[in-house]
Write an enzyme that holds these catalytic residues in place. Sequence first.
Site, PDB file in Angstrom:
ATOM      1  N   GLU A  93       0.818  -1.196   0.000  1.00 18.93           N
ATOM      2  CA  GLU A  93       0.000   0.000   0.000  1.00 18.93           C
ATOM      3  C   GLU A  93       0.852   1.246   0.000  1.00 18.93           C
ATOM      4  OE1 GLU A  93      -4.044  -1.591   2.008  1.00 18.93           O
ATOM      5  OE2 GLU A  93      -2.771  -0.357   3.247  1.00 18.93           O
ATOM      6  N   CYS A 106       3.589   8.269   1.546  1.00 15.22           N
ATOM      7  CA  CYS A 106       4.211   7.206   2.338  1.00 15.22           C
ATOM      8  C   CYS A 106       4.264   5.964   1.450  1.00 15.22           C
ATOM      9  CB  CYS A 106       3.342   6.962   3.577  1.00 15.22           C
ATOM     10  SG  CYS A 106       3.880   5.568   4.562  1.00 15.22           S
ATOM     11  N   CYS A 113       7.261  -8.072   5.831  1.00 14.39           N
ATOM     12  CA  CYS A 113       8.489  -7.642   6.508  1.00 14.39           C
ATOM     13  C   CYS A 113       8.967  -8.757   7.422  1.00 14.39           C
ATOM     14  CB  CYS A 113       8.231  -6.380   7.320  1.00 14.39           C
ATOM     15  SG  CYS A 113       9.718  -5.763   8.158  1.00 14.39           S
ATOM     16  N   CYS A 117       7.910  -6.939  14.121  1.00 15.86           N
ATOM     17  CA  CYS A 117       7.661  -6.185  15.352  1.00 15.86           C
ATOM     18  C   CYS A 117       6.295  -6.573  15.907  1.00 15.86           C
ATOM     19  CB  CYS A 117       7.722  -4.681  15.084  1.00 15.86           C
ATOM     20  SG  CYS A 117       9.339  -4.161  14.486  1.00 15.86           S
ATOM     21  N   CYS A 120       3.028  -4.565  14.793  1.00 19.53           N
ATOM     22  CA  CYS A 120       2.908  -4.147  13.394  1.00 19.53           C
ATOM     23  C   CYS A 120       2.225  -5.225  12.552  1.00 19.53           C
ATOM     24  CB  CYS A 120       4.290  -3.843  12.833  1.00 19.53           C
ATOM     25  SG  CYS A 120       4.281  -3.457  11.079  1.00 19.53           S
ATOM     26  N   GLU A 183      10.991  -3.106   5.686  1.00 20.00           N
ATOM     27  CA  GLU A 183      12.151  -2.468   6.307  1.00 20.00           C
ATOM     28  C   GLU A 183      13.075  -2.014   5.167  1.00 20.00           C
ATOM     29  OE1 GLU A 183      13.527  -1.292   9.229  1.00 20.00           O
ATOM     30  OE2 GLU A 183      15.036  -0.809   7.730  1.00 20.00           O
ATOM     31  N   SER A 214      12.609   5.502   7.272  1.00 18.91           N
ATOM     32  CA  SER A 214      12.347   5.024   8.636  1.00 18.91           C
ATOM     33  C   SER A 214      12.888   3.605   8.770  1.00 18.91           C
ATOM     34  CB  SER A 214      10.836   5.038   8.889  1.00 18.91           C
ATOM     35  OG  SER A 214      10.543   4.484  10.148  1.00 18.91           O
ATOM     36  N   SER A 236      12.901   3.780  14.508  1.00 18.30           N
ATOM     37  CA  SER A 236      11.776   3.238  15.270  1.00 18.30           C
ATOM     38  C   SER A 236      12.291   2.651  16.579  1.00 18.30           C
ATOM     39  CB  SER A 236      11.077   2.151  14.438  1.00 18.30           C
ATOM     40  OG  SER A 236      10.466   2.735  13.318  1.00 18.30           O
ATOM     41  N   LEU A 237      12.056   3.380  17.647  1.00 16.66           N
ATOM     42  CA  LEU A 237      12.653   3.017  18.937  1.00 16.66           C
ATOM     43  C   LEU A 237      11.703   2.115  19.746  1.00 16.66           C
ATOM     44  CD1 LEU A 237      15.291   3.660  20.379  1.00 16.66           C
ATOM     45  CD2 LEU A 237      14.175   5.648  21.388  1.00 16.66           C
ATOM     46  N   HIS A 238      10.589   2.673  20.152  1.00 18.70           N
ATOM     47  CA  HIS A 238       9.476   1.949  20.789  1.00 18.70           C
ATOM     48  C   HIS A 238       9.741   1.407  22.192  1.00 18.70           C
ATOM     49  CE1 HIS A 238       7.783   2.465  16.899  1.00 18.70           C
ATOM     50  NE2 HIS A 238       8.558   1.584  16.335  1.00 18.70           N
ATOM     51  N   ASN A 313      -1.973   1.990  16.493  1.00 15.33           N
ATOM     52  CA  ASN A 313      -3.152   1.727  15.662  1.00 15.33           C
ATOM     53  C   ASN A 313      -3.466   0.240  15.745  1.00 15.33           C
ATOM     54  OD1 ASN A 313      -3.566   4.388  14.526  1.00 15.33           O
ATOM     55  ND2 ASN A 313      -1.591   4.040  13.562  1.00 15.33           N
ATOM     56  N   CYS A 356      -0.319   4.194  10.260  1.00 16.77           N
ATOM     57  CA  CYS A 356       0.867   3.351  10.444  1.00 16.77           C
ATOM     58  C   CYS A 356       0.483   2.001  11.004  1.00 16.77           C
ATOM     59  CB  CYS A 356       1.813   3.941  11.477  1.00 16.77           C
ATOM     60  SG  CYS A 356       2.253   5.617  11.194  1.00 16.77           S
TER      61      CYS A 356
HETATM   62  N1  SAH Z   1      10.163  -0.799   8.808  1.00 16.68           N
HETATM   63  C1  SAH Z   1      10.365   0.574   9.038  1.00 16.68           C
HETATM   64  C2  SAH Z   1       9.408   1.470   8.282  1.00 16.68           C
HETATM   65  C3  SAH Z   1       7.988   1.032   8.179  1.00 16.68           C
HETATM   66  S1  SAH Z   1       7.078   1.066   9.678  1.00 16.68           S
HETATM   67  C4  SAH Z   1      10.323   0.877  10.515  1.00 16.68           C
HETATM   68  O1  SAH Z   1       9.939   0.016  11.296  1.00 16.68           O
HETATM   69  O2  SAH Z   1      10.697   1.981  10.886  1.00 16.68           O
HETATM   70  C5  SAH Z   1       6.788   2.812   9.889  1.00 16.68           C
HETATM   71  C6  SAH Z   1       6.468   3.229  11.317  1.00 16.68           C
HETATM   72  O3  SAH Z   1       5.153   2.770  11.709  1.00 16.68           O
HETATM   73  C7  SAH Z   1       7.433   2.673  12.326  1.00 16.68           C
HETATM   74  O4  SAH Z   1       7.843   3.620  13.269  1.00 16.68           O
HETATM   75  C8  SAH Z   1       6.598   1.606  12.972  1.00 16.68           C
HETATM   76  O5  SAH Z   1       7.102   1.263  14.197  1.00 16.68           O
HETATM   77  C9  SAH Z   1       5.243   2.227  13.013  1.00 16.68           C
HETATM   78  N2  SAH Z   1       4.170   1.268  13.264  1.00 16.68           N
HETATM   79  C10 SAH Z   1       4.102  -0.004  12.847  1.00 16.68           C
HETATM   80  N3  SAH Z   1       2.960  -0.584  13.275  1.00 16.68           N
HETATM   81  C11 SAH Z   1       2.279   0.362  13.954  1.00 16.68           C
HETATM   82  C12 SAH Z   1       1.006   0.379  14.611  1.00 16.68           C
HETATM   83  N4  SAH Z   1       0.212  -0.688  14.632  1.00 16.68           N
HETATM   84  N5  SAH Z   1       0.613   1.527  15.191  1.00 16.68           N
HETATM   85  C13 SAH Z   1       1.412   2.621  15.144  1.00 16.68           C
HETATM   86  N6  SAH Z   1       2.608   2.660  14.541  1.00 16.68           N
HETATM   87  C14 SAH Z   1       3.038   1.547  13.956  1.00 16.68           C
HETATM   88 FE1  SF4 Z   2       8.821  -4.314   9.683  1.00 13.95          FE
HETATM   89 FE2  SF4 Z   2       8.748  -1.724  10.408  1.00 13.95          FE
HETATM   90 FE3  SF4 Z   2       6.608  -3.335  10.772  1.00 13.95          FE
HETATM   91 FE4  SF4 Z   2       8.792  -3.663  12.267  1.00 13.95          FE
HETATM   92  S1  SF4 Z   2       7.456  -1.837  12.247  1.00 13.95           S
HETATM   93  S2  SF4 Z   2       7.604  -5.300  11.279  1.00 13.95           S
HETATM   94  S3  SF4 Z   2      10.388  -3.197  10.811  1.00 13.95           S
HETATM   95  S4  SF4 Z   2       7.472  -2.725   8.832  1.00 13.95           S
END
Ligand code: SAH
Ligand code: SF4
Length: 385
Positions: A93, A106, A113, A117, A120, A183, A214, A236-238, A313, A356
């Site tokens: 998408e 975006c 991926c 994570c 995600c 990624e 990112s 992406s720290l989290h 989200n 996201c």
């Molecule tokens: N793989 C890369 C880029 C794609 S994800 C990365 O992880 O940075 C883009 C951003 O969306 C990242 O910061 C990711 O952590 C965030 N993201 C992924 N799933 C999400 C969700 N369910 N709610 C909010 N942010 C999310």
């Molecule tokens: Fe991949 Fe980014 Fe999603 Fe993590 S947050 S699974 S690195 S797309």
Amino acid sequence: MDSRTNLLNFDPEGLSEYIASLQEKPFRAKQLLRWIHQRGEADITQMSDLAKTFRATLLEKAEITALPIISDQHAADGTRKWLLDVGAGDAVEMVYIPEDDRGTLCISSQAGCAVNCRFCSTGKQGFSRNLSLGEIIGQLWMAEHTLRREPHAIRRIDSYDGTPIVEHEGRVISNVVLMGMGEPLLNYEPVVGAMRLMLDDHAYGLSRRRVTLSTSGVVPMMDRLANDLPVALAVSLHAPNDALRDELVPINKKYPLKELMAACMRYLPFAPRDFLTFEYCMLDGVNDTDQHAKELVELLKRIPCKLNLIPFNPFPESGLKRSSTARVQDFAKRLMDSGIITTVRKTRGDDIAAACGQLAGDVQDRTNVRERMQVVKFDRGVLDS
Ligand code: SAH
Ligand code: SF4
């Protein structure tokens, strides 16, 4: 099978080499770049300033083709989401987000991926394949030129930073973020090639500060990027400590926080602005306590950065909840009071699941996609009437 060369697959240097292989003069490559990327021309016969013989050669050997569109959805707030077919039952998408002073696209870099994570939906569906250079830049190519043909979209962007756009009049997309599916640093060459086109004056002419990559923290590739094409970087720290980050962002086991932070410090001198962005997805009771805020301050206080808090989200079966608005605000205040510049990301396109981590949550199930296409058609019918 069609064995023609897709010209979207070439970065500027690659196109020059291709042109040379056809025994054409080097300036033809620049002409072609402009036709394809600045004007969005897919029909080689229309490229009027190319010699007829050259056009005939190209017609025989080459084509300009982006990914097929499965659906195209419009949200109430102007956000637009396209679902693109990458074959073998997979889709990616891309999302266009219009704002007063900019238009952000975006884009995705992989189908699925492998990083997986915890929060995600892309990660949950697993890894299918890398996108090619043409499939990555083809997203910008398609979105920019589709939107340009829609007069209401053009009016949104007529200046950058208050300076009127002269050389790219009518451009709609002013910023690109590699924050869709995948990624990007695990698909390095195609991603960098596509970004070279984004920055090239004969193609999209975006400045490095308007292209943001990112990453979940692929440390060796961050160093390569600093060297090759240092665009704006979002990390992406989290989580503020290794134990929690190991759980949420599994690549942390390979490149733990100490190494990630050191890589960030090494990237900084190359960054187009004098800071990096850290993204932090706010998960209720998981990473949003006062103690986490305190640890985060300790982690970030010595690095010039902006912290972007993203309210989680939700998607089915994640087993996680979004932190309350009050919690997000309080968390942000604690960071701000300790001197960390902190913003909270607005959620856009909620009604079309364009936020996201919700991207292509329905990819696995094509029935679902088909159902959604019907919904889209229905919506359009309503709009048209
Ligand atoms: N793989 C890369 C880029 C794609 S994800 C990365 O992880 O940075 C883009 C951003 O969306 C990242 O910061 C990711 O952590 C965030 N993201 C992924 N799933 C999400 C969700 N369910 N709610 C909010 N942010 C999310
Ligand atoms: Fe991949 Fe980014 Fe999603 Fe993590 S947050 S699974 S690195 S797309």
